[in-house]
Design an enzyme around this catalytic site. Structure first.
Site, PDB file in Angstrom:
ATOM      1  N   THR A 121      36.389  21.492   2.717  1.00 14.18           N
ATOM      2  CA  THR A 121      37.517  20.758   2.146  1.00 14.18           C
ATOM      3  C   THR A 121      37.911  21.320   0.788  1.00 14.18           C
ATOM      4  O   THR A 121      37.067  21.879   0.065  1.00 14.18           O
ATOM      5  CB  THR A 121      37.120  19.267   1.999  1.00 14.18           C
ATOM      6  OG1 THR A 121      38.095  18.612   1.209  1.00 14.18           O
ATOM      7  CG2 THR A 121      35.767  19.106   1.304  1.00 14.18           C
ATOM      8  N   ASP A 122      39.158  21.111   0.410  1.00 15.21           N
ATOM      9  CA  ASP A 122      39.606  21.511  -0.930  1.00 15.21           C
ATOM     10  C   ASP A 122      38.969  20.644  -2.017  1.00 15.21           C
ATOM     11  O   ASP A 122      39.008  20.997  -3.202  1.00 15.21           O
ATOM     12  CB  ASP A 122      41.138  21.462  -1.038  1.00 15.21           C
ATOM     13  CG  ASP A 122      41.751  20.102  -0.752  1.00 15.21           C
ATOM     14  OD1 ASP A 122      41.001  19.152  -0.444  1.00 15.21           O
ATOM     15  OD2 ASP A 122      42.994  19.996  -0.831  1.00 15.21           O
ATOM     16  N   TYR A 148      30.809  12.395  -1.430  1.00 15.01           N
ATOM     17  CA  TYR A 148      31.300  13.161  -0.275  1.00 15.01           C
ATOM     18  C   TYR A 148      31.541  14.615  -0.659  1.00 15.01           C
ATOM     19  O   TYR A 148      30.996  15.540  -0.046  1.00 15.01           O
ATOM     20  CB  TYR A 148      32.591  12.535   0.282  1.00 15.01           C
ATOM     21  CG  TYR A 148      33.372  13.491   1.160  1.00 15.01           C
ATOM     22  CD1 TYR A 148      32.870  13.884   2.401  1.00 15.01           C
ATOM     23  CD2 TYR A 148      34.594  14.035   0.745  1.00 15.01           C
ATOM     24  CE1 TYR A 148      33.565  14.793   3.205  1.00 15.01           C
ATOM     25  CE2 TYR A 148      35.290  14.938   1.534  1.00 15.01           C
ATOM     26  CZ  TYR A 148      34.774  15.310   2.763  1.00 15.01           C
ATOM     27  OH  TYR A 148      35.461  16.203   3.547  1.00 15.01           O
ATOM     28  N   LYS A 152      29.736  18.218   0.494  1.00 15.48           N
ATOM     29  CA  LYS A 152      30.466  19.316   1.144  1.00 15.48           C
ATOM     30  C   LYS A 152      30.293  20.603   0.322  1.00 15.48           C
ATOM     31  O   LYS A 152      30.110  21.685   0.874  1.00 15.48           O
ATOM     32  CB  LYS A 152      31.951  18.977   1.299  1.00 15.48           C
ATOM     33  CG  LYS A 152      32.253  17.884   2.302  1.00 15.48           C
ATOM     34  CD  LYS A 152      31.843  18.205   3.723  1.00 15.48           C
ATOM     35  CE  LYS A 152      32.663  19.312   4.357  1.00 15.48           C
ATOM     36  NZ  LYS A 152      32.316  19.462   5.811  1.00 15.48           N
ATOM     37  N   HIS A 274      38.638   8.612  -8.783  1.00 20.03           N
ATOM     38  CA  HIS A 274      39.723   9.080  -7.904  1.00 20.03           C
ATOM     39  C   HIS A 274      40.319  10.421  -8.350  1.00 20.03           C
ATOM     40  O   HIS A 274      40.931  10.506  -9.413  1.00 20.03           O
ATOM     41  CB  HIS A 274      40.821   7.991  -7.927  1.00 20.03           C
ATOM     42  CG  HIS A 274      41.805   8.088  -6.825  1.00 20.03           C
ATOM     43  ND1 HIS A 274      42.754   7.120  -6.612  1.00 20.03           N
ATOM     44  CD2 HIS A 274      42.011   9.013  -5.860  1.00 20.03           C
ATOM     45  CE1 HIS A 274      43.493   7.439  -5.576  1.00 20.03           C
ATOM     46  NE2 HIS A 274      43.064   8.594  -5.097  1.00 20.03           N
TER      47      HIS A 274
END
Ligand code: NAD
Ligand code: TDX
Length: 346
Positions: A121-122, A148, A152, A274
């Protein structure tokens, strides 16, 4: 590459990739999937059974993984715990699946000399400022924010180390936010579409200024297929379709396409930590492999996606209530933790 093992093939992107493979190759496909809350065999409905074998099992199960890898030509590794919000409340499964699971697969492909493609993922790059013209490239330093994305990032590092130290024949791709059919209703776009179909108001985190770079899942599949066949071993490719939009813009587009008032949504407590903005520069993939996305119009893609959820409630209805219950529990847990525990970056 006649025999391809697809981990996480009952999940959103994995299932779309399996459909893509059946349409664009003559590969014999084996899906290995643990069928967690995010896996759904119905996403593979309609696929020619003579070309597809489904094994229900865990990627941390080393003997099972070894047995399957021994009889395959390539592994495409999608299986993961994939939802940021869940990782903030219960990180452990993310470590088990994303880190230990990837390690288990790497050891098996190393033993058997099998080609490996790692789906990432980016989000491993952290985030960008809203007004910054910069985008992520293959040389952007890793700076993950959530449990998360940190797991990754760890999995990407394992792949790189297994390439360098053991000569594993692997490639990595880091893709931006996907949308399209078979996406779990916990994720932003399907959550809002299915809320509206249920007569419930969509939920926007914070002010909705955060930007995501959207790509249709079938364009992700075509990119992975190109990299698997023609990519340079040991290399990382960024996959993106120039689809940057703020969450508010995407939500208001969905509301408009569904005939709703553009302000008919609730703003709710922001996600802790966020990420502000993701943006992908996919020049390497486009120039080296000649890949380009087919879906360039986000509004048209959203319209098709809305139609898919409208026409296929049998696929998502079963998961909707439990997903919204989980969001309520997470909101209560967040509220009880009090101020300062959200890890907000500011
Ligand atoms: P998903 O949550 O929809 O699907 C994950 C699948 O993996 C499910 O079928 C689940 O049952 C399976 N799984 C989970 N743990 C497992 C285990 N221990 N053993 C075997 N199977 C297991 O996820 P997704 O959105 O399809 O994402 C797929 C991959 O793409 C992930 O690696 C994710 O990090 C990556 N990715 C996703 C996006 C996105 O926008 N969704 C973007 C970039 C990269
Ligand atoms: O109800 C919501 N309201 C809202 O405003 C939800 C569920 C999300 N959001 C926001 C948070 C994000 O800024 O929408 C944006 C997208 O959220 P998600 O769908 O949860 O995706 P994101 O956190 O960006 O991560 C996704 O893209 C990268 C995938 O879930 C990851 O697996 C992938 O690596």
């Amino acid at each position: 590459m006649k025999r391809i093992l697809v981990t996480g093939g009952a999940g959103f992107i994995g299932a779309n990739f399996v459909h893509y493979l059946t349409e664009h190759s003559d590969a014999e496909i084996t899906v290995l999937d643990a069928l967690t809350y995010a896996g759904n065999l119905e996403s593979l409905r309609g696929i020619d059974k003579s070309r597809l074998r489904v094994v229900i099992g865990d990627i941390t199960d080393a003997p099972l993984v070894d047995e399957l890898v021994a009889v395959t030509d390539a592994v495409v590794h999608f299986a993961a715990e994939s939802h940021n919000d869940n990782s903030l409340f219960d990180p452990r499964p993310f470590l088990d699946t994303n880190v230990v699971g990837t390690y288990t697969l790497l050891e098996a492909v190393r033993r058997h000399g099998v080609r490996f493609h790692h789906i990432s993922t980016d989000e491993v790059y952290g985030d960008l400022e809203l007004e910054d013209p910069a985008r992520f490239t293959e040389s952007t330093p890793y700076n993950p924010s959530s449990p998360y994305s940190s797991t990754k990032a760890a999995s990407d590092m394992l792949v790189r180390a297994w390439v360098r130290s053991f000569g594993v024949r692997a490639t990595i791709s880091n893709c931006s936010n996907n949308y399209g059919p078979y996406q779990h209703v916990e994720k932003f776009i399907p959550r809002q579409i299915t809320n509206i179909l249920h007569g419930a108001r969509p939920k926007l985190y914070g002010a909705g200024a955060n930007v995501r770079d959207w790509i249709h899942v079938s364009d992700h599949s075509s990119a992975v297929w190109e990299i698997l066949r023609r990519g340079t071993l040991g290399k990382t490719y960024l996959i993106g379709a120039d689809g940057e939009k703020s969450n508010r813009e995407v939500l208001q587009a969905i509301l408009g396409l569904m005939g709703q008032d553009p302000d008919a949504f609730d703003t709710v407590t922001d996600r802790p930590g966020h990420d502000l903005r993701y943006g992908i520069d996919s020049t390497v993939l486009r120039e080296e492999l000649g890949w380009s996305p087919v879906h360039r119009d986000l509004a048209a893609g959203l319209d098709q996606t809305i139609a898919w959820y409208r026409e296929n409630p049998w696929w998502w209805e079963g998961a909707k209530a439990e997903t919204e219950d989980r969001y309520l529990q997470q909101a209560a847990a967040q509220a009880s933790m009090g101020p300062g525990t959200g890890g907000d970056k500011a």
